[in-house]
Design an enzyme around this catalytic site. Structure first.
Site, short mmCIF file in Angstrom:
data_model
loop_
_atom_site.label_atom_id
_atom_site.label_comp_id
_atom_site.label_asym_id
_atom_site.label_seq_id
_atom_site.Cartn_x
_atom_site.Cartn_y
_atom_site.Cartn_z
N GLY A 1 -8.27 5.11 7.12
CA GLY A 1 -7.91 6.53 7.18
C GLY A 1 -6.41 6.76 7.26
O GLY A 1 -5.90 7.74 6.73
N PHE A 2 -5.71 5.84 7.91
CA PHE A 2 -4.28 6.08 8.15
C PHE A 2 -3.49 4.77 8.09
O PHE A 2 -4.02 3.72 8.46
CB PHE A 2 -4.06 6.73 9.52
CG PHE A 2 -4.78 8.04 9.65
CD1 PHE A 2 -4.20 9.22 9.21
CD2 PHE A 2 -6.08 8.08 10.16
CE1 PHE A 2 -4.90 10.43 9.29
CE2 PHE A 2 -6.79 9.27 10.24
CZ PHE A 2 -6.19 10.46 9.81
N GLY A 3 -2.23 4.91 7.67
CA GLY A 3 -1.33 3.76 7.74
C GLY A 3 -0.75 3.66 9.15
O GLY A 3 -0.91 4.58 9.97
N ASP B 1 -4.60 3.75 -1.99
CA ASP B 1 -5.66 4.19 -1.08
C ASP B 1 -6.16 5.57 -1.46
O ASP B 1 -5.41 6.54 -1.46
CB ASP B 1 -5.11 4.23 0.35
CG ASP B 1 -4.92 2.83 0.91
OD1 ASP B 1 -5.89 2.06 0.88
OD2 ASP B 1 -3.80 2.53 1.36
N MET C 1 -11.28 -4.90 6.33
CA MET C 1 -10.45 -3.91 7.02
C MET C 1 -10.13 -4.42 8.43
O MET C 1 -11.04 -4.78 9.19
CB MET C 1 -11.17 -2.57 7.14
CG MET C 1 -11.34 -1.80 5.84
SD MET C 1 -9.84 -1.57 4.89
CE MET C 1 -8.81 -0.64 6.04
N ASP D 1 -6.58 -5.74 5.10
CA ASP D 1 -5.90 -4.45 5.00
C ASP D 1 -5.84 -3.76 6.37
O ASP D 1 -6.89 -3.46 6.95
CB ASP D 1 -6.70 -3.59 4.00
CG ASP D 1 -6.05 -2.26 3.68
OD1 ASP D 1 -4.88 -2.04 4.06
OD2 ASP D 1 -6.72 -1.44 3.02
N GLY D 2 -4.63 -3.51 6.84
CA GLY D 2 -4.46 -2.74 8.08
C GLY D 2 -3.70 -3.50 9.15
O GLY D 2 -4.13 -4.56 9.60
N MET E 1 -8.78 8.53 -0.48
CA MET E 1 -9.57 9.02 0.66
C MET E 1 -10.10 10.42 0.37
O MET E 1 -9.41 11.22 -0.26
CB MET E 1 -8.68 9.07 1.91
CG MET E 1 -8.00 7.75 2.23
SD MET E 1 -7.12 7.84 3.79
CE MET E 1 -6.29 6.24 3.78
N HIS F 1 -1.44 -1.54 -4.13
CA HIS F 1 -2.65 -1.09 -3.42
C HIS F 1 -2.61 0.44 -3.29
O HIS F 1 -1.68 1.01 -2.72
CB HIS F 1 -2.68 -1.76 -2.05
CG HIS F 1 -3.91 -1.51 -1.26
ND1 HIS F 1 -5.04 -2.30 -1.36
CD2 HIS F 1 -4.19 -0.57 -0.33
CE1 HIS F 1 -5.97 -1.85 -0.53
NE2 HIS F 1 -5.48 -0.80 0.12
N GLY G 1 1.13 -1.75 4.20
CA GLY G 1 1.74 -0.44 4.01
C GLY G 1 3.04 -0.30 4.77
O GLY G 1 4.13 -0.58 4.26
N SER G 2 2.92 0.13 6.04
CA SER G 2 4.13 0.49 6.79
C SER G 2 5.11 -0.66 6.98
O SER G 2 6.32 -0.45 6.97
CB SER G 2 3.74 1.10 8.14
OG SER G 2 2.78 0.30 8.77
N HIS H 1 -8.40 1.23 -3.76
CA HIS H 1 -9.27 1.11 -2.59
C HIS H 1 -9.94 2.45 -2.35
O HIS H 1 -9.31 3.40 -1.87
CB HIS H 1 -8.38 0.69 -1.39
CG HIS H 1 -9.12 0.54 -0.10
ND1 HIS H 1 -8.46 0.38 1.11
CD2 HIS H 1 -10.45 0.53 0.19
CE1 HIS H 1 -9.36 0.27 2.08
NE2 HIS H 1 -10.56 0.37 1.55
N SER I 1 0.86 -1.19 0.00
CA SER I 1 0.00 0.00 0.00
C SER I 1 0.89 1.24 0.00
O SER I 1 1.61 1.50 0.96
CB SER I 1 -0.89 -0.02 1.25
OG SER I 1 -1.43 1.27 1.46
C1 DX5 Z 1 -5.87 2.31 5.73
C2 DX5 Z 1 -5.51 1.89 4.34
C3 DX5 Z 1 -4.45 0.85 4.30
C4 DX5 Z 1 -3.14 1.30 4.89
C5 DX5 Z 1 -2.50 0.10 5.53
O1 DX5 Z 1 -7.01 3.08 5.72
O2 DX5 Z 1 -6.64 1.38 3.66
O3 DX5 Z 1 -4.27 0.31 2.99
O4 DX5 Z 1 -2.25 1.84 3.95
O5 DX5 Z 1 -1.35 0.52 6.17
P1 DX5 Z 1 -0.65 -0.36 7.27
O6 DX5 Z 1 -0.23 -1.65 6.62
O7 DX5 Z 1 0.50 0.47 7.70
O8 DX5 Z 1 -1.65 -0.58 8.37
ZN ZN Z 2 -6.28 0.24 1.77
#
Ligand code: DX5
Ligand code: ZN
Length: 214
Positions: free
Chosen positions: A144-146, A35, A139, A172-173, A37, A33, A194-195, A66, A8
């Site tokens: 909203g955030f990584g 994201d 989810m 995801d998440g 928003m 992926h 993501g992270s 997404h 992501s």
């Molecule tokens: C959150 C996003 C995710 C996010 C995941 O709202 O939909 O795709 O990037 O990030 P991590 O893996 O760091 O939780």
């Molecule tokens: Zn996502």
């Protein structure tokens, strides 16, 4: 089922976006992926079709878009025109009629359709529309955030879904090797990460380890 990894880009270094995308592509990513928003459905704003169009130019990876936005049906055409291969909308903002229309439209364009549900949204909400989608994105954080912590209470939902749905199940998440193992054991086969990837030193090694959690 083979595990696919979808980095992501929300957690990448956006000042080097093309390089970051090429790096995960050569490190073994299966999908990218992206994201999206809108500051309404989630309390954050990210990227739109203009950026997706340029992302399309620098990678051959399937683009997994997404949509964490209200009225996703208003924007789907633009994301498809910009190169999306997979579009995910949220059940919290998309009724059955809208999904049916999206299903028909995306089929013609050969773009796959996914439904996502937030951690607090029960499985019963998506059960009636499972026949309309190609995949489900569960989810495991509030969107909203990584970099948020994995919410373990979604595991029974993944198990239940796997017992009644034969398509792809993405999660995801908060995914890392430990939480990735839990969701794969529960029946998921795509990890959106993501992270854990972008904050790691060696993307190739991290992706390789994520693919062998089972
Ligand atoms: C959150 C996003 C995710 C996010 C995941 O709202 O939909 O795709 O990037 O990030 P991590 O893996 O760091 O939780
Ligand atoms: Zn996502």
């Amino acid at each position: 089922m083979r595990i696919k990894v979808a980095p992501s880009i929300l957690s990448c270094d956006f000042s080097r976006l093309a390089e970051e995308i090429k790096a995960v592509e050569s490190a073994g990513a299966d999908l990218l992926h992206v994201d999206v928003m809108d500051g309404h459905f989630v309390p954050n704003i990210t990227i739109g079709p203009v950026v997706l169009k340029d992302i399309r130019k620098v990678t051959k990876l399937p683009l997994d878009v997404h949509l964490m936005i209200e009225h996703p049906e208003r924007f789907v055409d633009s994301f498809v025109a910009s190169g999306a291969d997979m579009i995910t909308v949220h059940i919290e903002v998309c009724g059955k009629k809208t999904l049916q229309a999206l299903r028909n439209k995306l089929k013609l364009k050969k773009v796959s359709l996914g439904i996502s549900l937030n951690p607090k949204t029960p499985y019963a909400k998506i059960k009636p529309i499972l026949g309309l989608v190609d995949f489900v994105l569960v989810m495991s954080v509030n969107p909203g955030f990584g970099g948020q912590e994995f919410i373990g209470s979604v595991i029974p939902k993944i198990k239940r879904l796997r017992s009644e749905f034969s398509g792809d199940i993405a999660v995801d998440g908060g995914i890392n090797e430990n939480t990735g193992k839990l969701v794969v054991e529960a029946g998921a086969n795509i990890l959106a990460v993501g992270s854990y990837i972008f904050k790691s030193k060696n993307y190739k090694e991290t992706i390789r380890r994520l693919k062998c959690v089972m």
